[in-house]
Scaffold this active site. Structure first.
Site, short mmCIF file in Angstrom:
data_model
loop_
_atom_site.label_atom_id
_atom_site.label_comp_id
_atom_site.label_asym_id
_atom_site.label_seq_id
_atom_site.Cartn_x
_atom_site.Cartn_y
_atom_site.Cartn_z
N ARG A 15 0.83 -1.21 0.00
CA ARG A 15 0.00 0.00 0.00
C ARG A 15 0.87 1.26 0.00
NH1 ARG A 15 -2.67 -4.12 1.86
NH2 ARG A 15 -4.96 -4.20 1.98
N ARG A 109 -5.67 -16.84 -10.17
CA ARG A 109 -6.42 -16.13 -9.12
C ARG A 109 -7.35 -15.08 -9.74
NH1 ARG A 109 -2.52 -14.71 -4.18
NH2 ARG A 109 -4.56 -14.24 -3.25
N ASP A 301 -5.70 -15.08 6.71
CA ASP A 301 -4.32 -15.43 6.37
C ASP A 301 -3.65 -16.23 7.48
OD1 ASP A 301 -4.19 -14.49 3.81
OD2 ASP A 301 -3.09 -12.65 4.29
N LYS A 328 -6.66 -18.33 -2.64
CA LYS A 328 -5.38 -17.68 -2.35
C LYS A 328 -4.31 -18.28 -3.27
CE LYS A 328 -6.71 -15.08 1.20
NZ LYS A 328 -6.49 -13.62 1.29
N LYS A 408 8.54 -15.42 -1.18
CA LYS A 408 7.44 -14.51 -1.50
C LYS A 408 7.29 -13.43 -0.45
CE LYS A 408 2.43 -14.61 -2.40
NZ LYS A 408 2.43 -13.92 -3.71
#
Length: 424
Positions: A15, A109, A301, A328, A408
């Site tokens: 963000r 996705r 998550d 996901k 990741k």
């Protein structure tokens, strides 16, 4: 007492990169996460023409309020969902032709609710192959704004992407949300937008919640990225599991933005001792792990973390309202169930729930366990690896078919977690 420094939040870093790129002036991000996902986001910004200078503990981004400085670009989003959803939205606010593609995993996705909303706002957007998925071409003409409806029941990232776009429109944006999952992530977005000068009001309407975003643009700032609460969950779970275990994570205290810190409330309900102060959170083992039924819609998550810990509880652990975990990096509900069953654990699943019955996983070579080393099927999902690292603390012989997929979000996870485990 072990004190562990968790890398910066992936959600906050992504963000912040969007906001910095959209802001007037040069923004400095302090302690951003360095991982495949965030490096991919930064590389995507560079492909769009933004000036991004990366130092070890600070990234400097020169903003462009009118949209991407480039007028023609190819962007590879890798495996990053935030990259794949936020950057096309940023491109729609600019002027030019921007082509986006992603890894095979990310191509699977869904993207449809976001691209449908962007089209409703006048964006010129085409999918290269399958509708509602990458690859994607955005021809930017700027976004006027207006009022749209959005179903964010599959992913809160659709709503976040559109909220981030709002200040860049010429007339502002009103979003009516008919369904929403992982709401705490939206709260992160709103708080961060305000830190960059945005004005947002929230209300309720008969058809759903409304967000009204003024066309203010953004102002550059210096922004410190807090530690990743989802990543902290593995260390909190390990401390709750191991006899005498205790861990403190500084930087995740009472003022933390991330809703996933509420995972510690789940551990508290199970019997762990949890203390949260202004400066950090501490979890201690008490010798007890009770079963429970818990709705994890807002902290999904961390569902795999709890699933990996659950066999060691004294009673069944039932996790509900987590249908979104099926879309996901992999189908996380089925992946958790599959791997627990490989270890001899009794598991049941439904469309949006998983129930794990008590019974510690059987060690490989034992009468109830696998004949050889138990291999966890990771499905290329970093959270499956990190979650089952917790299980492995009490189940010797576990290995992973793709341990490197942790790059990741946490490239050094195995080294850091092993050192942490030795201190428990």
């Amino acid at each position: 007492m072990t004190v562990i420094d968790i890398p910066g939040s992936k959600s906050v870093t992504a963000r912040a990169l969007f906001l910095a790129a959209a802001a007037e002036g040069t923004t400095t991000l302090l302690r951003p996460l360095r991982s495949d996902d965030t490096e991919g986001f930064a590389e995507g910004l560079k492909a769009l023409g933004y000036a991004v200078r990366q130092e070890p503990d600070a990234w400097h981004i020169e903003g462009s309020p009118a949209g991407p400085p480039a007028t023609d670009a190819d962007v590879q989003c890798r495996d990053g969902a935030t990259t794949a959803r936020f950057l096309p939205t940023l491109a729609a606010a600019g002027h030019g032709t921007f082509r986006f593609d992603a890894s095979a995993q990310m191509r699977r996705r869904p993207l449809g609710p976001l691209t449908t909303a962007l089209r409703a706002l006048g964006a010129d957007l085409t999918h290269g192959e399958r509708e509602g998925h990458h690859p994607l071409t955005v021809t930017g003409h700027g976004i006027k704004g207006g009022a749209i409806r959005l179903d964010a029941g599959q992913s809160s990232q659709y709503l976040t992407a559109l909220l981030l776009l709002g200040p860049l429109t010429t007339e502002g944006l009103t979003l009516t949300v008919t369904d929403l999952v992982s709401e705490p992530y939206v709260e992160i977005t709103l708080a961060m937008m305000r830190a960059f000068g945005a004005e947002i009001t929230r209300g309720e309407a008969p058809e759903g919640r409304t967000y009204t975003v003024a066309p203010t643009g953004y102002r550059a700032t210096t922004y410190a990225v807090e530690p990743d609460a989802s990543t902290a969950s593995y260390f909190f779970a390990a401390a709750a599991l191991m006899p005498g275990g205790a861990v403190t994570v500084p930087g995740l205290g009472t003022g933390a933005l991330q809703g996933d810190l509420a995972f510690t409330d789940v551990l508290r309900r199970m019997g762990a001792d949890v203390t949260t102060t202004a400066t950090g959170t501490t979890v201690r083992n008490t010798g007890t792990l009770r079963g429970l039924t818990v709705n994890m819609r807002d902290i999904s998550d961390t569902m795999p973390t709890l699933a990996a810990l659950a066999p060691f509880a004294e009673g069944p652990v039932r996790i509900e309202d987590v249908a979104n975990t099926r879309v996901k990096e992999c189908d996380r509900l089925d992946a958790c169930a599959e791997n627990l069953r490989r270890l001899g654990v009794d598991v049941a699943t439904g469309p949006d729930w998983i129930e794990i019955r008590p019974g510690a996983p059987a060690a490989p070579g034992s009468p109830a366990g696998p004949a050889g080393p138990a291999e966890i099927a990771t499905h290329g999902d970093h959270r499956i690896v990190m979650s089952f690292a917790v299980t492995a603390l009490r189940t010797p012989g576990i290995r992973f078919d793709d341990p490197g997929c942790v790059r990741k979000t946490f490239p050094d996870f195995h080294t850091v977690f092993e050192a942490f485990a030795r201190g428990l």
